[in-house]
Design a protein around this motif. Structure first.
Motif, PDB file in Angstrom:
ATOM      1  N   ARG A 485     -31.510 -34.146  -6.540  1.00  0.00           N
ATOM      2  CA  ARG A 485     -31.075 -34.455  -7.903  1.00  0.00           C
ATOM      3  C   ARG A 485     -31.495 -35.847  -8.368  1.00  0.00           C
ATOM      4  NH1 ARG A 485     -25.670 -31.747  -7.081  1.00  0.00           N
ATOM      5  NH2 ARG A 485     -24.698 -33.734  -7.552  1.00  0.00           N
ATOM      6  N   VAL A 486     -31.703 -36.750  -7.401  1.00  0.00           N
ATOM      7  CA  VAL A 486     -32.116 -38.109  -7.788  1.00  0.00           C
ATOM      8  C   VAL A 486     -33.399 -38.057  -8.616  1.00  0.00           C
ATOM      9  CG1 VAL A 486     -32.856 -40.360  -6.912  1.00  0.00           C
ATOM     10  CG2 VAL A 486     -31.036 -39.116  -5.770  1.00  0.00           C
ATOM     11  N   ARG A 487     -34.287 -37.127  -8.249  1.00  0.00           N
ATOM     12  CA  ARG A 487     -35.581 -37.071  -8.929  1.00  0.00           C
ATOM     13  C   ARG A 487     -35.648 -35.926  -9.930  1.00  0.00           C
ATOM     14  NH1 ARG A 487     -40.462 -37.144  -5.639  1.00  0.00           N
ATOM     15  NH2 ARG A 487     -39.475 -35.603  -4.301  1.00  0.00           N
ATOM     16  N   LYS A 488     -34.524 -35.636 -10.550  1.00  0.00           N
ATOM     17  CA  LYS A 488     -34.420 -34.568 -11.545  1.00  0.00           C
ATOM     18  C   LYS A 488     -35.556 -34.649 -12.577  1.00  0.00           C
ATOM     19  CE  LYS A 488     -31.886 -31.801 -14.413  1.00  0.00           C
ATOM     20  NZ  LYS A 488     -31.915 -30.375 -14.174  1.00  0.00           N
ATOM     21  N   ASN A 489     -35.815 -35.846 -13.055  1.00  0.00           N
ATOM     22  CA  ASN A 489     -36.831 -36.001 -14.104  1.00  0.00           C
ATOM     23  C   ASN A 489     -38.213 -35.579 -13.621  1.00  0.00           C
ATOM     24  OD1 ASN A 489     -34.959 -36.943 -15.895  1.00  0.00           O
ATOM     25  ND2 ASN A 489     -35.366 -39.108 -15.439  1.00  0.00           N
ATOM     26  N   TYR A 490     -38.473 -35.864 -12.347  1.00  0.00           N
ATOM     27  CA  TYR A 490     -39.766 -35.478 -11.792  1.00  0.00           C
ATOM     28  C   TYR A 490     -39.901 -33.967 -11.776  1.00  0.00           C
ATOM     29  CZ  TYR A 490     -43.317 -34.431  -8.272  1.00  0.00           C
ATOM     30  OH  TYR A 490     -44.403 -33.907  -7.614  1.00  0.00           O
TER      31      TYR A 490
ATOM     32  N   GLN B 234     -37.178 -43.293  -3.716  1.00  0.00           N
ATOM     33  CA  GLN B 234     -35.762 -43.482  -4.071  1.00  0.00           C
ATOM     34  C   GLN B 234     -34.878 -42.755  -3.065  1.00  0.00           C
ATOM     35  OE1 GLN B 234     -34.459 -42.430  -8.119  1.00  0.00           O
ATOM     36  NE2 GLN B 234     -33.190 -44.288  -8.026  1.00  0.00           N
ATOM     37  N   VAL B 235     -33.908 -43.497  -2.541  1.00  0.00           N
ATOM     38  CA  VAL B 235     -33.007 -42.899  -1.557  1.00  0.00           C
ATOM     39  C   VAL B 235     -31.634 -42.664  -2.188  1.00  0.00           C
ATOM     40  CG1 VAL B 235     -34.233 -43.838   0.429  1.00  0.00           C
ATOM     41  CG2 VAL B 235     -32.394 -45.154  -0.615  1.00  0.00           C
ATOM     42  N   GLU B 236     -30.774 -42.022  -1.415  1.00  0.00           N
ATOM     43  CA  GLU B 236     -29.502 -41.553  -1.937  1.00  0.00           C
ATOM     44  C   GLU B 236     -28.711 -42.635  -2.691  1.00  0.00           C
ATOM     45  OE1 GLU B 236     -29.362 -38.347  -2.037  1.00  0.00           O
ATOM     46  OE2 GLU B 236     -27.569 -38.711  -3.248  1.00  0.00           O
ATOM     47  N   HIS B 267     -40.027 -42.861 -15.457  1.00  0.00           N
ATOM     48  CA  HIS B 267     -38.887 -41.970 -15.733  1.00  0.00           C
ATOM     49  C   HIS B 267     -38.694 -40.915 -14.652  1.00  0.00           C
ATOM     50  CE1 HIS B 267     -42.519 -40.117 -17.307  1.00  0.00           C
ATOM     51  NE2 HIS B 267     -41.918 -38.945 -17.188  1.00  0.00           N
ATOM     52  N   ILE B 269     -37.909 -41.480 -11.615  1.00  0.00           N
ATOM     53  CA  ILE B 269     -36.784 -41.829 -10.733  1.00  0.00           C
ATOM     54  C   ILE B 269     -35.517 -41.997 -11.562  1.00  0.00           C
ATOM     55  CG2 ILE B 269     -38.163 -42.888  -8.909  1.00  0.00           C
ATOM     56  CD1 ILE B 269     -37.431 -45.614 -10.143  1.00  0.00           C
ATOM     57  N   ASP B 270     -34.386 -42.081 -10.867  1.00  0.00           N
ATOM     58  CA  ASP B 270     -33.097 -42.201 -11.548  1.00  0.00           C
ATOM     59  C   ASP B 270     -32.834 -43.683 -11.852  1.00  0.00           C
ATOM     60  OD1 ASP B 270     -30.422 -42.320 -12.296  1.00  0.00           O
ATOM     61  OD2 ASP B 270     -29.889 -40.606 -11.023  1.00  0.00           O
ATOM     62  N   LYS B 273     -29.178 -45.085 -11.391  1.00  0.00           N
ATOM     63  CA  LYS B 273     -28.788 -45.315  -9.993  1.00  0.00           C
ATOM     64  C   LYS B 273     -29.488 -46.542  -9.420  1.00  0.00           C
ATOM     65  CE  LYS B 273     -27.379 -42.070  -6.982  1.00  0.00           C
ATOM     66  NZ  LYS B 273     -27.377 -40.885  -6.128  1.00  0.00           N
TER      67      LYS B 273
END
Ligand SMILES: [Zn+2]
Lengths: 501, 339
Positions: A485-490, B234-236, B267, B269-270, B273
């Motif tokens: 979910r962190v990379r949802k945009n990807y 990007q990690v948790e 964009h 990555i989050d 966060k």
């Protein structure tokens, strides 16, 4: 009413019984007061309470103290001194001044009188030694050889001892180089920061002294064995000073020093300075130099490869992902042509068996397998297919990567490796659909079970390749909504790209 | 000029985080200013070899915070020029050999405070600096060495192009060959390493992309493949790492995020966060267990960022943290050019 007791005439001087003073300050104070008996008397009785004789003595004491008698006529002075003698007036001592502090910062006034006496003795000894040492330097450095011969009996050892004693007496040992007569010819150059507050740099004494000598050595462009000792000393304090490394290297080469010895020393330095990169650059310079002397001897080269590998494995035992070591390893593989070397591949495999997540080892494996000049096209880039690579190599690497994904399905390194190999082989991702599908169950159902998001990612690419857009969309949706979910945009961007195709 | 680490540890305010993570500029400005007054500390001289570099990142942080005047301009210029050698190059500090890295820092600093003219007026001339840099190009491969001893690294290549473009002297080198060299550093996973065949690394990716964008050749990058690799950093916890399976670190907020920005994929990555992670790496105030001499001297709050929550702050991570926040368009920060 008893008889009126007549006051005894006040004794002017106390009988001299030896007194134990607690501190030298007490002693000096007492001596000061002893030299002013009438002052003390006046303080006790008041001027009015003193007898006429005492008053006269007091007046003479004041004349002594102020020195007005010096302005009198000669005859008057003569009378004055006769009276002083007769009245037994001591010469008033000056007021005790602060004695200052010793090297430990202790106030000298708190010393006992005996301690203070000792202290003064030591100070005398110190001044004597300093004068001797100064003379020694003048004779030995300023280079009057006749005197040098003449005073030959005083060896460097004697002077060294003297400097040690000076240090002891000062309570602060001389620096390593200042105390060593063999460095007397070098006049250290202090740090010059120019003006401006931004630039002043404070050092610890030891580092600062050594750097002062190095600056002088460099200014004189001296390349002698003692430079190696000096740079080793500095590197031991601060391994990150690149100028020191460069000067050491040029000295080593100028002296034709043993590279093997240097490598041995360097190993120790590298092990305690894991993050330092100057060490690895220095090592490359050494190997380049060594290579020119052994390049015609296969056995020497093999031995070098082996000892370097042993050392790198020692480094990897501390940190198996140390970037400096891996970069050095690629340099070494090229330099010694280790692409086909059995121990090279075996050791990478061992590291991956130990930790299948070691991306550095994966990367190195790709490098040695797919840049091997014995079968690769020399100009082929890592990112493009190379038809010259034998199928047997491709299959071996595919199998190796696939086995690793089972071990750690959620680790990206073997998945990236797998894609890299397929690209080199110019094979489609769909050739591995069956393999990747093992990690994904019930894709279309609510009971969907995913063992590896990387497998799902891989399959999304496969289905995009084969035109199965719906399945690809499902995979990408799952990735963005559930598994990554962190990379949802990807993942959303991938989904949109899918629609465009 | 100092740089270096400490004092103060990040994210230690009373053990738990404030409900609302905020950025207060003033303590961070004071932190940068304070670095130069720490000359009596061991750390200061141990990092002397980074001095000019540290000055650059300190200034960069101040510029991001809209406080470019917080370090005295004249002293900065004097110090920079005092590091210059006869050959035109600069060392990390006076008495250190000239090196590409510090020559680049010197040019960047002078450009940042609009003082490149001083090279002509009081230094050894703009042209000599440019030719020092140009002289370090390997004419066979196109890459650049750090000094006369020839260590090569894509960092030096990027630095060379960066400084030369600031000096308007790009035609002093063979840009096409340099570009070819970068292309040869591309790896099977989409990333770039320190030299051909070396493992992909976020910091090296930044230098390769920045060099290509100065050379106006970003078109040579497989941006989707690289963006995929970069976004996987990007990690948790929201932070970014430099390589697979490595710990997250604020500096990669800068190297990774600015790389993604250069290829238009930030964009992916989050951002929220990541912002939160970066903010957790700042020192909010002087914590109680840190009653060092320094803090005794400072009656006010001190700032700074660390590599991750709980670690020592330093000037580099302060600049990287602020740079990352600025890329993510954090209010109160000046906009940053990723290159
Ligand atoms: Zn970092």
């Amino acid at each position: 009413m008893g008889p009126k007791i007549k006051a005894q005439p006040q004794a002017v001087a106390e009988p001299a019984i030896p007194v134990e003073y607690r501190t030298v300050k007490d002693k000096l104070e007492a001596e000061y007061l002893e030299s002013r008996p009438y002052e003390v008397l006046k303080a006790k009785k008041g001027f009015g309470g003193m007898s006429a004789a005492e008053k006269s003595a007091y007046a003479n004491y004041i004349f002594l103290e102020t020195g007005v008698w010096k302005n009198w006529a000669a005859s008057q002075q003569k009378d004055f001194w006769a009276l002083v003698e007769k009245q037994k007036i001591p010469l008033p001592l000056p007021k005790p001044q602060p004695l200052g502090k010793d090297f430990r910062g202790r106030d000298l006034e708190t010393y006992t009188p005996q301690e203070y006496q000792e202290y003064q003795k030591k100070q005398t000894r110190l001044r004597q030694l300093e004068a001797e040492s100064k003379r020694w330097r003048e004779i030995h450095i300023d280079g009057d050889e006749r005197i040098e011969e003449f005073e030959e009996e005083e060896s460097q050892e004697v002077e060294k001892q003297r400097r040690k004693e000076i240090g002891d007496l000062r309570g602060k040992a001389m620096g390593r180089y200042e105390s060593d007569p063999t460095w007397d010819d070098v006049k250290p150059i202090p740090q010059d920061d120019g003006e401006g507050a931004l630039a002043q740099i404070a050092y610890t004494d030891e580092y600062s002294e050594a750097m002062g000598y190095l600056r002088a050595i460099m200014a004189a462009n001296e390349h002698t064995p003692r430079v190696l000792g000096l740079t080793e000393h500095i590197i031991g304090m601060n391994a990150a000073h690149y100028t020191v490394w460069l000067y050491r290297a040029s000295t080593l080469f100028a002296l034709n020093s043993s590279i093997a010895e240097e490598l041995k020393w360097l190993n120790e330095v590298a092990l305690v300075n894991q993050k330092n990169y100057q060490i690895w650059h220095h090592r490359q310079l050494l190997i380049d130099q060594l290579y020119t002397t052994i390049s015609s001897s296969p056995s020497d080269l093999e031995e070098l490869a082996k000892s370097e590998l042993d050392f790198m494995m020692q480094m990897f035992a501390e940190d198996s992902k140390n970037y400096h070591v891996w970069s050095y390893r690629q340099y070494l593989v090229r330099k010694l042509d280790l692409f086909s070397s059995a121990p090279e591949l075996a050791s990478v495999e061992a590291l991956l068996r130990e930790d299948v997540r070691n991306n550095s080892a994966w990367s190195h494996r790709f490098f040695i397998v797919f840049s091997n000049p014995s079968y690769c096209t020399p100009t082929s880039k890592a990112t493009e297919p190379d038809p010259a690579i034998p199928a047997i190599v491709i299959d071996r690497e595919l199998n190796f990567a696939k086995a690793a994904t089972f071990e750690a399905p959620q680790n990206q390194s073997p998945w990236n490796y797998l894609r890299g190999v397929l690209r080199k082989a110019d094979r489609k991702l769909s050739t591995e659909e069956e393999f990747a599908s093992q990690f994904v169950q019930d894709l279309e159902e609510d009971t969907v079970d995913i063992k590896s998001s990387h497998a799902l990612d891989f399959l999304a690419d496969v289905w995009e390749e084969t035109g199965e857009v719906k399945k690809a969309d499902r995979a990408l949706t799952l990735l963005g909504d559930t598994f990554d979910r962190v990379r949802k945009n990807y993942w959303e961007w991938r989904r949109k790209a899918l629609k465009k195709d | 000029m100092s740089l270096v680490s400490g004092p103060g540890r990040a994210g230690e305010t009373s053990g738990s985080l404030p409900d609302e993570l905020q950025l207060t500029i003033e303590p961070h400005v004071r932190y940068i200013q304070s670095l130069d007054s720490r000359r009596d500390e061991l750390e200061y001289w141990l990092t002397e070899h980074l001095r000019l570099n540290g000055l650059y990142w300190g200034l960069m942080a101040l510029h991001l915070m809209g406080r470019p005047d917080a370090l005295p301009r004249d002293e900065t210029i004097n110090f920079v020029l005092s590091c210059q050698h006869e050959n035109g190059g600069f060392g990390a500090a006076p008495g250190h050999d000239a090196h590409m890295l510090y020559t680049v820092s010197a040019v960047q600093i002078l450009a940042m405070i609009d003082a490149l003219d001083e090279l002509e007026r009081r230094g050894k001339g703009r042209a000599l600096v440019g030719s020092y840099i140009a002289g370090l190009q390997n004419t066979r491969t196109g890459t650049f060495a750090g000094d006369e001893f020839g260590e090569e690294d894509t960092r030096f290549l990027y630095g060379a192009l960066n400084a030369l473009s600031l000096l308007h002297m790009m035609d002093a080198v063979n840009v096409n060959k340099a570009v070819d060299y970068i292309v040869s550093c591309a790896n099977f996973d989409g990333g770039y390493g320190v030299s051909p065949g070396a493992e992909s690394h976020s910091g090296q990716i930044f230098t390769c992309l920045a060099a290509l964008s100065i050379a106006k050749r970003i078109d040579l990058v497989d941006v989707d493949k690289l963006g995929r690799w970069l976004s996987e950093r990007q990690v948790e916890c929201g932070g970014l790492n430099g390589r697979p399976e490595k710990a997250e670190d604020v500096c990669y907020s800068w190297w990774v995020a600015s790389s993604l920005a250069m290829i238009g994929r930030l964009h992916w990555i989050d951002g929220d966060k990541l912002k939160e992670f970066i903010l957790r790496c700042q020192v909010c105030s002087v914590s109680a267990d840190n009653s060092t001499e320094i803090n005794a001297r400072q009656d006010t709050k001190m700032g700074g960022f660390a590599d991750r929550p709980g670690d020592m702050v330093d000037v580099f991570h302060t600049a990287f943290g602020l740079g990352g926040l600025s890329l993510l368009s954090f209010p109160d920060l000046e906009e940053v050019d990723p290159v």
